[in-house]
Scaffold this active site. Structure first.
Site, PDB file in Angstrom:
ATOM      1  N   MET A   1       0.847  -1.193   0.000  1.00 57.99           N
ATOM      2  CA  MET A   1       0.000   0.000   0.000  1.00 57.99           C
ATOM      3  C   MET A   1       0.880   1.239   0.000  1.00 57.99           C
ATOM      4  O   MET A   1       1.513   1.563   0.992  1.00 57.99           O
ATOM      5  CB  MET A   1      -0.917   0.010   1.222  1.00 57.99           C
ATOM      6  CG  MET A   1      -1.870   1.208   1.246  1.00 57.99           C
ATOM      7  SD  MET A   1      -2.976   1.216   2.668  1.00 57.99           S
ATOM      8  CE  MET A   1      -1.822   1.602   3.982  1.00 57.99           C
ATOM      9  N   CYS A   2       0.933   1.936  -1.126  1.00 55.76           N
ATOM     10  CA  CYS A   2       1.690   3.176  -1.247  1.00 55.76           C
ATOM     11  C   CYS A   2       0.718   4.331  -1.477  1.00 55.76           C
ATOM     12  O   CYS A   2      -0.474   4.126  -1.695  1.00 55.76           O
ATOM     13  CB  CYS A   2       2.679   3.092  -2.397  1.00 55.76           C
ATOM     14  SG  CYS A   2       3.919   1.788  -2.203  1.00 55.76           S
ATOM     15  N   GLY A   3       1.225   5.538  -1.443  1.00 55.77           N
ATOM     16  CA  GLY A   3       0.408   6.713  -1.710  1.00 55.77           C
ATOM     17  C   GLY A   3       1.057   7.585  -2.758  1.00 55.77           C
ATOM     18  O   GLY A   3       2.276   7.785  -2.742  1.00 55.77           O
ATOM     19  N   ARG A  32       0.379   5.390   4.631  1.00 53.91           N
ATOM     20  CA  ARG A  32       0.358   4.509   3.465  1.00 53.91           C
ATOM     21  C   ARG A  32       1.752   4.025   3.066  1.00 53.91           C
ATOM     22  O   ARG A  32       1.867   3.071   2.279  1.00 53.91           O
ATOM     23  CB  ARG A  32      -0.284   5.223   2.265  1.00 53.91           C
ATOM     24  CG  ARG A  32      -1.737   5.581   2.456  1.00 53.91           C
ATOM     25  CD  ARG A  32      -2.331   6.134   1.172  1.00 53.91           C
ATOM     26  NE  ARG A  32      -2.421   5.102   0.151  1.00 53.91           N
ATOM     27  CZ  ARG A  32      -3.481   4.325  -0.050  1.00 53.91           C
ATOM     28  NH1 ARG A  32      -4.545   4.459   0.722  1.00 53.91           N
ATOM     29  NH2 ARG A  32      -3.482   3.429  -1.014  1.00 53.91           N
ATOM     30  N   VAL A 161       4.778   8.165  -1.332  1.00 52.61           N
ATOM     31  CA  VAL A 161       5.192   7.565  -0.062  1.00 52.61           C
ATOM     32  C   VAL A 161       5.140   6.057  -0.252  1.00 52.61           C
ATOM     33  O   VAL A 161       4.176   5.519  -0.789  1.00 52.61           O
ATOM     34  CB  VAL A 161       4.304   8.018   1.115  1.00 52.61           C
ATOM     35  CG1 VAL A 161       4.516   9.491   1.398  1.00 52.61           C
ATOM     36  CG2 VAL A 161       2.827   7.740   0.861  1.00 52.61           C
TER      37      VAL A 161
END
Length: 311
Positions: A1-3, A32, A161
């Site tokens: 899970m990245c942002g 995230r 992120v």
């Protein structure tokens, strides 16, 4: 899970505090991706070429010769730049392992990059007339403080992120990615390409190099190669939906445009705000509200949709 996040101001060349704004957006999504943070910032376009590079990774072991070795490698990079006909105007050290070099150069960017990266441990993060990629371990506030991004002004930016899931926690694995060897093109991405190796082999046969095992780097080089053949950013992004397989949402930027693409399943989140003064988009609405201090309406792009904005 990245942002992922992006912002573009819609009033031409007028500078805005994009370093500050992108830090607010990325810090609001720290949950995230706590492993690393990256920025692709677009300042005023000039005649000079801006080179951002690293000479080691943030978590490399510091032996007795570490700093002296990095200094030798930095001097070797400068010698090679001069040997290729570049005039070095300024050198700034962001950290003991990263630097920013401003230079006059009108030759081939691929040759320049290849010669620089032949120096042991050196990786070119970005090269262009307005693009500067800064990425490191830690959250947005840490990276912004370390590289003094609070005062960076420009017209548009993207950021990322990262929560490392399939590769190491290091600078090479952090986003954004520059589209080697094309000037001023960068990408951030949330998702996974299932035909990654097919496209990597195809692009390597065309003479491209990759510094990571990350599929986001594939997207950046794919788009830039399409544009070098005459396609617009929007056309290249639309072609990517047919040729790149997987589940993904990505944001791409050039010197004067920002675009977003979602695959046909649209499983990776993205929220968008479009106003008269700016366009802001991110994996979560909280990031947009960090920089827009008024009541707004946001919406989600549809599956298989491509949207592009000019500054």
């Amino acid at each position: 899970m990245c942002g992922i996040a992006g912002i573009i101001y819609r009033n031409g060349d007028q500078p805005h505090p994009i370093g500050h704004d992108m830090t607010l957006m990325l810090q609001s999504m720290k949950h995230r991706g706590p492993d690393s943070t990256g920025y692709a910032l677009y300042g005023p376009r000039g005649e000079s070429v801006i080179l951002r590079c690293t000479f080691a990774d943030a978590n490399d072991a510091r032996d007795f010769d570490f700093h002296a070795r990095l200094q030798r490698h930095q001097h070797e990079v400068q010698n090679r730049l001069r040997a290729m006909g570049a005039t070095i105007q300024n050198v700034e050290e962001g950290t003991d392992y990263a630097c920013r070099i401003t230079l006059e150069y009108d030759g081939d960017l691929k040759d320049l990059t290849d010669r620089v990266e032949d120096v042991p441990g050196c990786e070119v993060l970005s090269l262009g007339h307005s693009l500067e990629i800064i990425k490191d371990l830690g959250d947005a506030e840490e990276v912004a403080r370390q590289y003094e991004l609070e005062g960076f002004t420009g017209t548009h930016a993207i950021g990322h992120v990262r929560m490392a899931t399939e590769s190491d926690v290091d600078i090479s694995g952090a986003h954004p990615y520059w589209a080697y060897p094309f000037s001023d093109v960068a990408v951030v991405h949330n998702g996974q390409l299932t035909n990654y190796f097919q496209w990597k082999r195809r692009l390597e046969r065309s003479g491209h190099r990759f510094q990571s095992e990350c599929d986001s780097e594939i997207i950046a080089v794919y788009l830039a190669e399409k544009m070098s053949g005459g396609a617009s950013l929007e056309d290249a992004m639309r072609q990517s939906l047919d040729e790149l397989d997987g589940v993904f949402t990505y944001i791409a930027v050039t010197g004067d445009a920002l675009g977003v693409a979602k695959d046909e399943m649209a499983a990776k989140p993205l929220v968008l705000y479009e106003g008269d003064d700016l366009v802001a988009l991110a994996s979560e609405e909280i990031a947009i509200r960090a920089v827009v201090d008024r009541e707004i309406e946001t919406w989600d792009p549809y599956e298989g949709e491509v949207l592009v904005w000019q500054r």
